[in-house]
Design a protein around this motif. Structure first.
Motif, PDB file in Angstrom:
ATOM      1  N   SER A 138      -3.123   7.609  -4.680  1.00  0.00           N
ATOM      2  CA  SER A 138      -4.200   6.667  -4.938  1.00  0.00           C
ATOM      3  C   SER A 138      -3.877   5.805  -6.160  1.00  0.00           C
TER       4      SER A 138
ATOM      5  N   GLU B  67     -10.877   1.980  -6.071  1.00  0.00           N
ATOM      6  CA  GLU B  67      -9.731   2.596  -5.416  1.00  0.00           C
ATOM      7  C   GLU B  67      -9.057   1.534  -4.529  1.00  0.00           C
TER       8      GLU B  67
ATOM      9  N   THR C 253      -6.406   1.427  -2.641  1.00  0.00           N
ATOM     10  CA  THR C 253      -5.847   1.726  -1.318  1.00  0.00           C
ATOM     11  C   THR C 253      -6.914   1.772  -0.232  1.00  0.00           C
ATOM     12  N   SER C 254      -8.190   1.729  -0.610  1.00  0.00           N
ATOM     13  CA  SER C 254      -9.259   1.840   0.383  1.00  0.00           C
ATOM     14  C   SER C 254     -10.037   0.549   0.605  1.00  0.00           C
TER      15      SER C 254
ATOM     16  N   ASP D 203      -6.214   3.569  -8.776  1.00  0.00           N
ATOM     17  CA  ASP D 203      -7.555   3.186  -9.215  1.00  0.00           C
ATOM     18  C   ASP D 203      -7.439   2.111 -10.295  1.00  0.00           C
TER      19      ASP D 203
ATOM     20  N   SER E 248     -10.618  -3.576   1.601  1.00  0.00           N
ATOM     21  CA  SER E 248     -10.152  -4.416   2.698  1.00  0.00           C
ATOM     22  C   SER E 248      -9.140  -5.451   2.217  1.00  0.00           C
TER      23      SER E 248
ATOM     24  N   THR F 273       0.854  -1.189   0.000  1.00  0.00           N
ATOM     25  CA  THR F 273       0.000   0.000   0.000  1.00  0.00           C
ATOM     26  C   THR F 273       0.888   1.236   0.000  1.00  0.00           C
TER      27      THR F 273
END
Length: 218
Positions: free
Chosen positions: A62, A69, A71-72, A64, A74, A57
């Motif tokens: 960011s 996205e 990096t966001s 995409d 789980s 990470t």
């Protein structure tokens, strides 16, 4: 396919000796074609690949992928994405030592059945592993044969992206040429990212990204 914005990777953040593996740049990648990422050791090329593939990470910025996205999401969502959408070829083959070449190829498959078995056979033959090698365990195969089995494993699910980190490092010239020809053919419909320091294997690449000291130089 990929839209990268202001991506940075910083190690030792809480010390005075912080190290920038990636230094805040933007990058767009298409949904198909062969893209080479080239640069000397320590230039950040492998770190970029790991960030694109969710194996790492980024500290900032960011990534995409097809509207998601990365990096966001789980950890479990990343695992599902890697299994279904991404294929990996590393410099070291990472075959399971107690499995045959065929079983190593099939272990990554998300589906089972005769069609998948046939696909594995076709990939292995195309890569130069004959039937007599299919039942052999990695210890009974050469380094180059193990690498070719790993490449077949990476393609078994028809992933949208193949990440290849020095994929021909353990191969002789003839087999390296054959592997790059197969990856080039695969890139007609999907994206193949090849990280390397060897420019000669990128002669058929659609695009070459050069990295130096954590930045894109051209």
């Amino acid at each position: 396919m990929f839209e990268v914005k202001n991506i940075s990777m910083i190690y030792d953040m809480d010390t005075d000796a912080r190290t920038y593996a990636l230094k805040g740049f933007d990058l767009s990648l298409p949904d198909k074609g062969m893209v080479g990422i080239i640069g000397p050791s320590g230039s950040g090329k492998s770190t970029l690949m790991y960030c694109l593939s969710t194996l790492k990470t980024p500290t900032e910025g960011s990534v995409d992928y097809n509207g998601t996205e990365l990096t966001s999401i789980s950890g479990s969502e990343r695992e599902r994405l890697r299994r279904k959408e991404f294929g990996f070829i590393f410099q070291k083959h990472y075959l399971v030592p107690y499995m045959s070449a065929m079983d190593n190829c099939l272990v990554a498959a998300v589906e089972r059945g005769p069609a998948v078995q046939k696909k594995a056979e076709d990939f292995l033959q195309e890569l130069g592993l004959g039937k007599k090698e299919w039942s052999k365990k990695p210890s009974k195969l050469s380094g180059g044969q193990c690498q070719r089995a790993a490449i077949a494993r990476a393609m078994i699910n028809d992933p949208g992206v193949i990440f290849a980190d020095e994929p021909t490092a353990s191969l002789d010239h003839e087999n390296a040429y054959n592997v790059m020809k197969i990856l080039k053919k695969y890139s007609d419909e999907r994206l193949v990212l090849v990280v390397t320091h060897d420019r000669s294997i990128l002669q058929d690449a659609d695009r070459i990204i050069e990295m130096w000291d954590g930045e894109i130089s051209r």
